[in-house]
Design a protein around this motif. Structure first.
Motif, short mmCIF file in Angstrom:
data_model
loop_
_atom_site.label_atom_id
_atom_site.label_comp_id
_atom_site.label_asym_id
_atom_site.label_seq_id
_atom_site.Cartn_x
_atom_site.Cartn_y
_atom_site.Cartn_z
N LYS A 175 45.41 35.86 43.80
CA LYS A 175 46.09 35.28 42.64
C LYS A 175 45.67 33.83 42.43
O LYS A 175 45.37 33.41 41.32
CB LYS A 175 47.61 35.36 42.81
N THR A 176 45.64 33.07 43.51
CA THR A 176 45.33 31.64 43.42
C THR A 176 43.94 31.40 42.85
O THR A 176 43.74 30.49 42.05
CB THR A 176 45.44 30.99 44.81
N PHE A 177 42.97 32.23 43.24
CA PHE A 177 41.59 31.99 42.84
C PHE A 177 41.11 32.97 41.77
O PHE A 177 39.90 33.10 41.55
CB PHE A 177 40.67 31.99 44.06
N SER A 178 42.04 33.63 41.09
CA SER A 178 41.73 34.53 39.97
C SER A 178 40.65 35.56 40.34
O SER A 178 39.70 35.78 39.60
CB SER A 178 41.28 33.74 38.73
N ASP A 205 39.26 39.17 40.69
CA ASP A 205 39.51 40.47 40.07
C ASP A 205 40.07 41.43 41.10
O ASP A 205 39.68 41.41 42.27
CB ASP A 205 38.22 41.06 39.48
N LYS A 206 40.98 42.28 40.65
CA LYS A 206 41.56 43.27 41.56
C LYS A 206 40.46 44.19 42.05
O LYS A 206 39.77 44.84 41.27
CB LYS A 206 42.66 44.07 40.86
N THR A 234 37.27 29.26 42.20
CA THR A 234 37.75 30.17 41.17
C THR A 234 36.80 31.35 41.06
O THR A 234 35.59 31.16 40.93
CB THR A 234 37.88 29.45 39.80
N ARG A 235 37.35 32.54 41.19
CA ARG A 235 36.62 33.81 41.10
C ARG A 235 35.56 33.96 42.20
O ARG A 235 34.58 34.68 42.05
CB ARG A 235 36.01 34.00 39.71
#
Length: 149
Positions: free
Chosen positions: A15-18, A20-21, A54-55
């Motif tokens: 969640k914190t680093f976006s 993808d599931k 991020t990501r």
């Protein structure tokens, strides 16, 4: 660390680093964290998070390396604490005497007043004096080998 706590860490990280599931990636991270005690993960978590963007998550080998390092560090501290508790006052005195002997013999060798063989013989004599006969014999074997060459 148990499965539930490891899942909590992984979900927060995703969640914190976006991220993808990705069930496979999440499972790999969870399984990796489950290999360690929670105190190890807690101690290393800040460093793990610092590797993330991020990501982007760092390769698991980075995480394993970091956590293994912390785990070893904690194990070394436990062993050292156990060792310190086993030392008797006589052991501490002998340790102090041995350090003084090393300082003296190294100074003598540096200044050319003692050979390496004499240095080792002095250590062997000390070991024999405190009852470490096997160590004394090992040093004397080294001296004999040096002299036979």
């Amino acid at each position: 660390m148990n499965k539930e706590r490891a899942n909590h860490y992984v979900i927060d990280l995703f969640k914190t680093f976006s991220i993808d599931k990705n069930q496979l990636l999440a499972k790999q991270w969870r399984d990796a964290l489950m290999n360690y005690k929670e105190d190890v993960v807690k101690e290393g978590w800040g460093q793990i998070v610092a590797e993330c963007r991020t990501r982007y998550l760092p390769p698991l080998k980075v995480v394993y390396g970091l956590l293994n390092s912390i785990k070893r560090s904690k194990a070394d501290i436990v062993v050292l604490n156990d060792f310190e508790n086993e030392l008797t006052p006589q052991d501490r005195q002998n340790q102090h005497r041995f350090i003084k002997l090393i300082q003296h013999t190294m100074k003598e060798m540096r200044e050319g007043r003692m050979s390496e063989a004499e240095h080792l013989k002095a250590h062997a004599a000390f070991f024999r004096e405190i009852g470490m006969n096997e160590d004394a014999d090992d040093l004397l074997r080294v001296v004999a080998e040096m002299q036979s060459v």
